[in-house]
Scaffold this active site. Structure first.
Site, PDB file in Angstrom:
ATOM      1  N   PRO A  87      32.878  35.209  38.738  1.00  0.00           N
ATOM      2  CG  PRO A  87      32.487  37.120  40.011  1.00  0.00           C
ATOM      3  CD  PRO A  87      32.738  36.666  38.610  1.00  0.00           C
ATOM      4  CD  GLU A 114      28.576  45.768  37.587  1.00  0.00           C
ATOM      5  OE1 GLU A 114      29.553  46.525  37.769  1.00  0.00           O
ATOM      6  OE2 GLU A 114      27.995  45.166  38.491  1.00  0.00           O
ATOM      7  NE  ARG A 152      51.477  22.365  42.173  1.00  0.00           N
ATOM      8  CZ  ARG A 152      51.103  21.216  42.724  1.00  0.00           C
ATOM      9  NH1 ARG A 152      50.016  20.594  42.302  1.00  0.00           N
ATOM     10  NH2 ARG A 152      51.812  20.677  43.676  1.00  0.00           N
ATOM     11  CG  ASP A 167      50.230  18.367  45.806  1.00  0.00           C
ATOM     12  OD1 ASP A 167      51.323  18.417  46.364  1.00  0.00           O
ATOM     13  OD2 ASP A 167      50.010  18.741  44.651  1.00  0.00           O
TER      14      ASP A 167
HETATM   15  N1  ADE Z   1      36.415  37.689  38.333  1.00  0.00           N
HETATM   16  C1  ADE Z   1      36.013  38.427  39.381  1.00  0.00           C
HETATM   17  N2  ADE Z   1      35.912  37.700  40.501  1.00  0.00           N
HETATM   18  C2  ADE Z   1      36.281  36.431  40.171  1.00  0.00           C
HETATM   19  C3  ADE Z   1      36.375  35.211  40.886  1.00  0.00           C
HETATM   20  N3  ADE Z   1      36.083  35.102  42.180  1.00  0.00           N
HETATM   21  N4  ADE Z   1      36.792  34.115  40.212  1.00  0.00           N
HETATM   22  C4  ADE Z   1      37.080  34.192  38.901  1.00  0.00           C
HETATM   23  N5  ADE Z   1      36.992  35.311  38.173  1.00  0.00           N
HETATM   24  C5  ADE Z   1      36.605  36.433  38.793  1.00  0.00           C
END
Ligand code: ADE
Length: 242
Positions: A87, A114, A152, A167
């Site tokens: 994230p 974590e 793709r 696209d």
């Molecule tokens: N791992 C956990 N959440 C994620 C996300 N939003 N994007 C990429 N990998 C992740």
């Protein structure tokens, strides 16, 4: 292109790599997929790949050893882009997909727990990618999203019918215009007349206008980087004046 994936759950990828366009791409020889369970590289008796965080705190941290050893084994004599899904990474985009589609070897690291030991980030990884501002249980689904968006784009993978050129996001950076197919009247809901007129110039103009309007109402922030046609520029100026 060769795509390696390091994951503790390789079975998650079978359906995705064996279906539809991603399968067609490998059948064509445009890509080959190799999924490795990096638990197989754990050098301890219990094959553990995670450990408690130094300094304390909740959750477990992915150990460096199994990941370093798996990457070493898969990259002898090669220098792939090594992509960590997390994230904290840069948010994935069409531009990033296009950039990655130019490479001949990608290696994706999918973590759970974590977090990752920071030395994985510092010494192995070349790119960190997030697929959006939400937290998944692991990197696998994110890796599938990124891989789909890249494969793709490989030459020959999409036929002319579903060419990526039109696209959303390739369309001058604007959202796509609405699409319709037969019948022209479905339960009293009619297709816009211009589309059945056979007048190509008018159809093109209608599409450019719809594409612009849709972007203005749904994703106005895309306009900043969009490559507008001359008449789209004019319509936008007119809208701003009103
Ligand atoms: N791992 C956990 N959440 C994620 C996300 N939003 N994007 C990429 N990998 C992740």
């Amino acid at each position: 292109m060769r795509i390696d994936v390091l994951s503790l759950f390789p079975e998650m990828f079978t359906g995705v790599f064996e279906t539809s366009i991603l399968k067609k791409a490998s059948d064509l020889g445009a890509v080959s997929y190799h999924v490795t369970n990096f638990r197989d590289f754990a050098d301890n008796k219990h094959k553990t790949v995670d450990d408690y965080p130094y300094g304390g705190g909740a959750g477990m941290v992915l150990k460096p050893q199994p990941v370093f050893d798996a990457v070493d084994a898969l990259t002898v004599g090669k220098k792939p882009r090594v992509i960590l899904l997390c994230p904290q990474g840069e948010v994935h985009s069409q531009q990033k997909a296009e950039e990655l589609s130019q490479e001949d070897h990608l290696l994706f690291i999918c973590g759970h727990y974590e977090g990752y030991d920071e030395r994985i980030r510092e010494h192995i990884v070349t790119d960190e990618i997030s697929i959006g501002d939400y937290v998944l249980t692991g990197g696998e689904l994110a890796a599938m999203v990124v891989i789909d968006s890249v494969v793709r784009l490989l030459p020959g993978v999409l036929g002319n019918e579903d060419s990526p050129v039109q696209d959303s996001f390739s369309n001058g950076g604007l959202l796509e215009h609405p699409h319709y197919t037969r019948p022209a009247d479905f339960r009293g809901m009619k297709v816009p007349e211009v589309l059945t007129s056979g007048h190509h110039e008018n159809i093109q103009e209608w599409r450019e206008r719809e594409s612009l309007n849709r972007t203005i109402s749904r994703r106005p922030e895309l306009l900043e980087k969009a490559r507008l046609t001359d008449r789209q520029k004019k319509w936008l100026e007119e809208q701003k004046k009103q």
